[in-house]
Design a protein around this motif. Structure first.
Motif, PDB file in Angstrom:
ATOM      1  N   ASN A   1      57.082  -2.634 -52.354  1.00  0.00           N
ATOM      2  CA  ASN A   1      58.287  -3.171 -52.985  1.00  0.00           C
ATOM      3  C   ASN A   1      59.382  -2.119 -53.143  1.00  0.00           C
ATOM      4  O   ASN A   1      60.536  -2.464 -53.388  1.00  0.00           O
ATOM      5  CB  ASN A   1      57.938  -3.769 -54.349  1.00  0.00           C
ATOM      6  N   TRP A   2      59.008  -0.830 -53.021  1.00  0.00           N
ATOM      7  CA  TRP A   2      60.038   0.205 -53.059  1.00  0.00           C
ATOM      8  C   TRP A   2      60.982   0.080 -51.881  1.00  0.00           C
ATOM      9  O   TRP A   2      62.112   0.559 -51.929  1.00  0.00           O
ATOM     10  CB  TRP A   2      59.396   1.593 -53.052  1.00  0.00           C
ATOM     11  N   SER A   3      60.519  -0.546 -50.824  1.00  0.00           N
ATOM     12  CA  SER A   3      61.360  -0.683 -49.628  1.00  0.00           C
ATOM     13  C   SER A   3      62.198  -1.944 -49.659  1.00  0.00           C
ATOM     14  O   SER A   3      62.893  -2.248 -48.702  1.00  0.00           O
ATOM     15  CB  SER A   3      60.479  -0.699 -48.370  1.00  0.00           C
ATOM     16  N   SER A   4      62.155  -2.688 -50.762  1.00  0.00           N
ATOM     17  CA  SER A   4      62.878  -3.959 -50.809  1.00  0.00           C
ATOM     18  C   SER A   4      64.385  -3.781 -50.727  1.00  0.00           C
ATOM     19  O   SER A   4      65.104  -4.713 -50.417  1.00  0.00           O
ATOM     20  CB  SER A   4      62.520  -4.710 -52.097  1.00  0.00           C
ATOM     21  N   MET A   5      64.872  -2.562 -51.032  1.00  0.00           N
ATOM     22  CA  MET A   5      66.311  -2.325 -50.940  1.00  0.00           C
ATOM     23  C   MET A   5      66.740  -2.050 -49.500  1.00  0.00           C
ATOM     24  O   MET A   5      67.910  -1.925 -49.212  1.00  0.00           O
ATOM     25  CB  MET A   5      66.700  -1.140 -51.818  1.00  0.00           C
ATOM     26  N   ASN A   6      65.774  -1.920 -48.590  1.00  0.00           N
ATOM     27  CA  ASN A   6      66.075  -1.595 -47.208  1.00  0.00           C
ATOM     28  C   ASN A   6      65.790  -2.801 -46.327  1.00  0.00           C
ATOM     29  O   ASN A   6      64.723  -3.391 -46.408  1.00  0.00           O
ATOM     30  CB  ASN A   6      65.216  -0.413 -46.752  1.00  0.00           C
ATOM     31  N   THR A   7      66.729  -3.166 -45.485  1.00  0.00           N
ATOM     32  CA  THR A   7      66.566  -4.363 -44.674  1.00  0.00           C
ATOM     33  C   THR A   7      65.534  -4.173 -43.571  1.00  0.00           C
ATOM     34  O   THR A   7      64.931  -5.116 -43.118  1.00  0.00           O
ATOM     35  CB  THR A   7      67.903  -4.766 -44.034  1.00  0.00           C
ATOM     36  N   ARG A   8      65.323  -2.949 -43.124  1.00  0.00           N
ATOM     37  CA  ARG A   8      64.349  -2.708 -42.071  1.00  0.00           C
ATOM     38  C   ARG A   8      63.984  -1.231 -42.053  1.00  0.00           C
ATOM     39  O   ARG A   8      64.697  -0.384 -42.586  1.00  0.00           O
ATOM     40  CB  ARG A   8      64.916  -3.098 -40.700  1.00  0.00           C
ATOM     41  N   LEU A   9      62.857  -0.923 -41.432  1.00  0.00           N
ATOM     42  CA  LEU A   9      62.477   0.472 -41.272  1.00  0.00           C
ATOM     43  C   LEU A   9      63.518   1.198 -40.430  1.00  0.00           C
ATOM     44  O   LEU A   9      64.028   0.675 -39.451  1.00  0.00           O
ATOM     45  CB  LEU A   9      61.104   0.578 -40.588  1.00  0.00           C
ATOM     46  N   GLY A  10      63.798   2.434 -40.802  1.00  0.00           N
ATOM     47  CA  GLY A  10      64.782   3.197 -40.057  1.00  0.00           C
ATOM     48  C   GLY A  10      66.192   2.716 -40.263  1.00  0.00           C
ATOM     49  O   GLY A  10      67.063   2.943 -39.424  1.00  0.00           O
ATOM     50  N   SER A  11      66.456   2.060 -41.401  1.00  0.00           N
ATOM     51  CA  SER A  11      67.780   1.479 -41.623  1.00  0.00           C
ATOM     52  C   SER A  11      68.862   2.543 -41.748  1.00  0.00           C
ATOM     53  O   SER A  11      70.033   2.241 -41.651  1.00  0.00           O
ATOM     54  CB  SER A  11      67.766   0.618 -42.890  1.00  0.00           C
ATOM     55  N   GLY A  12      68.462   3.797 -41.962  1.00  0.00           N
ATOM     56  CA  GLY A  12      69.459   4.865 -42.064  1.00  0.00           C
ATOM     57  C   GLY A  12      69.785   5.505 -40.730  1.00  0.00           C
ATOM     58  O   GLY A  12      70.439   6.542 -40.706  1.00  0.00           O
ATOM     59  N   TYR A  13      69.322   4.926 -39.620  1.00  0.00           N
ATOM     60  CA  TYR A  13      69.473   5.568 -38.311  1.00  0.00           C
ATOM     61  C   TYR A  13      70.926   5.870 -37.963  1.00  0.00           C
ATOM     62  O   TYR A  13      71.265   6.949 -37.516  1.00  0.00           O
ATOM     63  CB  TYR A  13      68.861   4.679 -37.230  1.00  0.00           C
TER      64      TYR A  13
ATOM     65  N   TYR B   1      62.414  14.213 -37.432  1.00  0.00           N
ATOM     66  CA  TYR B   1      61.241  13.371 -37.654  1.00  0.00           C
ATOM     67  C   TYR B   1      60.158  13.638 -36.613  1.00  0.00           C
ATOM     68  O   TYR B   1      58.961  13.565 -36.919  1.00  0.00           O
ATOM     69  CB  TYR B   1      61.632  11.899 -37.668  1.00  0.00           C
ATOM     70  N   GLU B   2      60.548  13.960 -35.404  1.00  0.00           N
ATOM     71  CA  GLU B   2      59.576  14.303 -34.376  1.00  0.00           C
ATOM     72  C   GLU B   2      58.807  15.552 -34.784  1.00  0.00           C
ATOM     73  O   GLU B   2      57.569  15.598 -34.680  1.00  0.00           O
ATOM     74  CB  GLU B   2      60.304  14.520 -33.051  1.00  0.00           C
ATOM     75  N   GLU B   3      59.513  16.567 -35.259  1.00  0.00           N
ATOM     76  CA  GLU B   3      58.870  17.806 -35.700  1.00  0.00           C
ATOM     77  C   GLU B   3      58.044  17.586 -36.961  1.00  0.00           C
ATOM     78  O   GLU B   3      56.946  18.140 -37.117  1.00  0.00           O
ATOM     79  CB  GLU B   3      59.929  18.881 -35.947  1.00  0.00           C
TER      80      GLU B   3
ATOM     81  N   LEU C   1      61.947   8.323 -46.400  1.00  0.00           N
ATOM     82  CA  LEU C   1      61.164   8.152 -45.179  1.00  0.00           C
ATOM     83  C   LEU C   1      61.371   6.763 -44.592  1.00  0.00           C
ATOM     84  O   LEU C   1      61.573   6.602 -43.379  1.00  0.00           O
ATOM     85  CB  LEU C   1      59.682   8.384 -45.503  1.00  0.00           C
ATOM     86  N   ILE C   2      61.344   5.739 -45.434  1.00  0.00           N
ATOM     87  CA  ILE C   2      61.533   4.364 -44.967  1.00  0.00           C
ATOM     88  C   ILE C   2      62.875   4.205 -44.260  1.00  0.00           C
ATOM     89  O   ILE C   2      62.991   3.504 -43.252  1.00  0.00           O
ATOM     90  CB  ILE C   2      61.434   3.390 -46.153  1.00  0.00           C
ATOM     91  N   GLU C   3      63.899   4.882 -44.783  1.00  0.00           N
ATOM     92  CA  GLU C   3      65.252   4.734 -44.245  1.00  0.00           C
ATOM     93  C   GLU C   3      65.541   5.656 -43.070  1.00  0.00           C
ATOM     94  O   GLU C   3      66.614   5.582 -42.468  1.00  0.00           O
ATOM     95  CB  GLU C   3      66.274   5.001 -45.356  1.00  0.00           C
ATOM     96  N   GLY C   4      64.613   6.544 -42.752  1.00  0.00           N
ATOM     97  CA  GLY C   4      64.916   7.538 -41.737  1.00  0.00           C
ATOM     98  C   GLY C   4      65.943   8.522 -42.232  1.00  0.00           C
ATOM     99  O   GLY C   4      66.738   9.070 -41.455  1.00  0.00           O
ATOM    100  N   GLY C   5      65.947   8.767 -43.550  1.00  0.00           N
ATOM    101  CA  GLY C   5      66.914   9.670 -44.165  1.00  0.00           C
ATOM    102  C   GLY C   5      66.439  11.111 -44.196  1.00  0.00           C
ATOM    103  O   GLY C   5      65.397  11.453 -43.632  1.00  0.00           O
TER     104      GLY C   5
ATOM    105  N   LEU D   1      53.995   4.766 -42.148  1.00  0.00           N
ATOM    106  CA  LEU D   1      55.452   4.910 -42.210  1.00  0.00           C
ATOM    107  C   LEU D   1      55.978   6.009 -41.290  1.00  0.00           C
ATOM    108  O   LEU D   1      56.890   5.774 -40.491  1.00  0.00           O
ATOM    109  CB  LEU D   1      55.890   5.191 -43.653  1.00  0.00           C
ATOM    110  N   LEU D   2      55.455   7.218 -41.420  1.00  0.00           N
ATOM    111  CA  LEU D   2      56.011   8.335 -40.660  1.00  0.00           C
ATOM    112  C   LEU D   2      55.897   8.139 -39.149  1.00  0.00           C
ATOM    113  O   LEU D   2      56.893   8.360 -38.430  1.00  0.00           O
ATOM    114  CB  LEU D   2      55.362   9.652 -41.099  1.00  0.00           C
TER     115      LEU D   2
END
Length: 381
Positions: free
Chosen positions: A183-195, A29-31, A219-223, A6-7
């Motif tokens: 399945n915790w990511s099922s609420m998110n349409t894609r990785l980094g959805s919070g970009y 996220y880079e750091e 982390l999944i959302e890029g939050g 993920l990260l």
């Protein structure tokens, strides 16, 4: 996607998004990836292997979450322990889990005392701060040990352990697989959805299901994970963070929500940014809910029901709709499993059964059993 992947993926998609924010620093996220890789390299130098368990003890902090991400990166299995537990309870969990390493906050006197007496419970003691043990997260970050590659786990390997006592006595470790946690990511349409509109979440704990849910879904959302200045989290600091960070979402429990709506001068605080509040843990009074509707006029209030074993929400319902329709008797319920579809997740099958395992009649008391997308969890034996 397994946790170790993920990260690196999120750091590639949105490297400059703020990933963690505390009083001391803000990490992009880079750091964050750079620091997690350094700590993972340190863990490898200690010969912590895939499948080894890694204990995290202390109030939530960037160092502890970095250690958790680093453990996942090398295929180890992290688990957090409430620092407020009595020493015998913590000792029981350590004995039960048999961790290869204990990562601890040495600034907490009680934890430092426990670690001294529990040195034999793990092969390695790693403090968050330099100078408190032979190894530390700070030293790993500074020394930048070499890290080769992320571990590729099988989807059915154990990814995370969450300890829970419930009403049955001593704490038991619930083991969640990578497949179950996906399945915790099922609420998110894609990785980094919070970009484009990065979500910010307060880290209220690490040892509870809700805390782990925040750590990994952010982390999944890029939050961005927001770490309060002190723990346990108070109503005043929660409101201060909402104002300062302009939070859009707030996860809370009934007692904290009650304290928030009863803060002196709460109606004068700048809380218009809140769009959704999820509540759980215990019934909430109608009085508290009516005050919450006044104080957070733009927010959807949602009651959720979950268990450590289930991972995802088992049921939920809209408090706003109940109050608008004057169906106040439903405020003491936990909604319906079908309502969780609004969150984008698969629906749990739920039954209420008697001691023989047969369904009880409507209105009768029984035991709740459920089956759903996260039914890969099992108890540590």
């Amino acid at each position: 996607m397994i946790l170790s992947q993920l990260l690196p993926e999120i750091a590639r998609v949105c490297p400059m998004n703020a990933a963690m924010k505390s009083k001391e620093q803000t990490l992009t996220y880079e750091e964050l990836l750079r620091q997690v890789n350094s700590v993972a390299g340190g863990f490898e130098q200690l010969s912590i292997m895939p499948g080894d368990r890694v204990a995290l003890i202390g109030n939530p902090s960037p160092h502890l979450v970095i250690a958790e991400y680093a453990a996942a990166a090398i295929g180890a299995v992290p688990f957090a322990i409430f620092p407020s537990l009595a020493i015998p309870e913590i000792a029981h969990i350590l004995e039960d889990a048999a961790p290869a390493a204990i990562i601890f906050d040495s600034t907490d006197d009680k934890i430092a005392e426990l670690i001294t007496s529990a040195a034999s419970a793990a092969q390695h003691l790693v403090s968050c701060q330099s100078g408190s043990a032979a190894h530390s997260i700070e030293d790993f970050i500074s020394n930048k040990p070499h890290f080769v590659r992320i571990y590729e786990a099988d989807p059915d390997d154990i990814a995370l352990i969450i300890y829970t006592g419930g009403t049955t006595g001593r704490s038991k470790g619930v083991m969640h697989t990578h497949r179950g946690l996906r399945n915790w990511s099922s609420m998110n349409t894609r990785l980094g959805s919070g970009y484009n509109r990065a979500k910010k979440s307060i880290v209220a704990n690490l040892a509870h299901l809700t805390g782990q849910f925040v750590v990994w879904t952010s982390l999944i959302e890029g939050g961005c994970l927001i770490f309060p200045d002190s723990y346990p989290l108070t109503a005043e600091e929660t409101v201060t963070i909402i104002e300062r960070e302009q939070l859009r979402n707030l996860g809370t429990v009934g007692l904290l929500l009650r304290d928030i709506v009863n803060l002196p001068g709460i109606k004068q605080r700048q809380l218009q940014s809140i769009e959704a509040i999820s509540c759980g843990g215990a019934p909430i009074s109608e009085t508290t809910l009516r005050k919450a509707r006044e104080i957070f006029p733009h927010a959807q209030l949602i009651e959720v029901y979950s268990q450590t074993e289930s991972g995802n929400f088992i049921s939920s319902f809209s408090i706003n709709e109940c109050m608008q329709e004057e169906r106040l008797n439903r405020l003491q319920s936990v909604g319906k499993p079908s309502h969780t579809a609004a969150w984008g997740q698969e629906i749990f099958e739920v039954r209420v059964v008697d001691n023989a395992g047969d369904d009880v009649k409507s209105g009768a008391a029984g035991e709740i059993i459920c089956r759903g997308p996260s039914d890969h969890a099992r108890l540590l034996e």
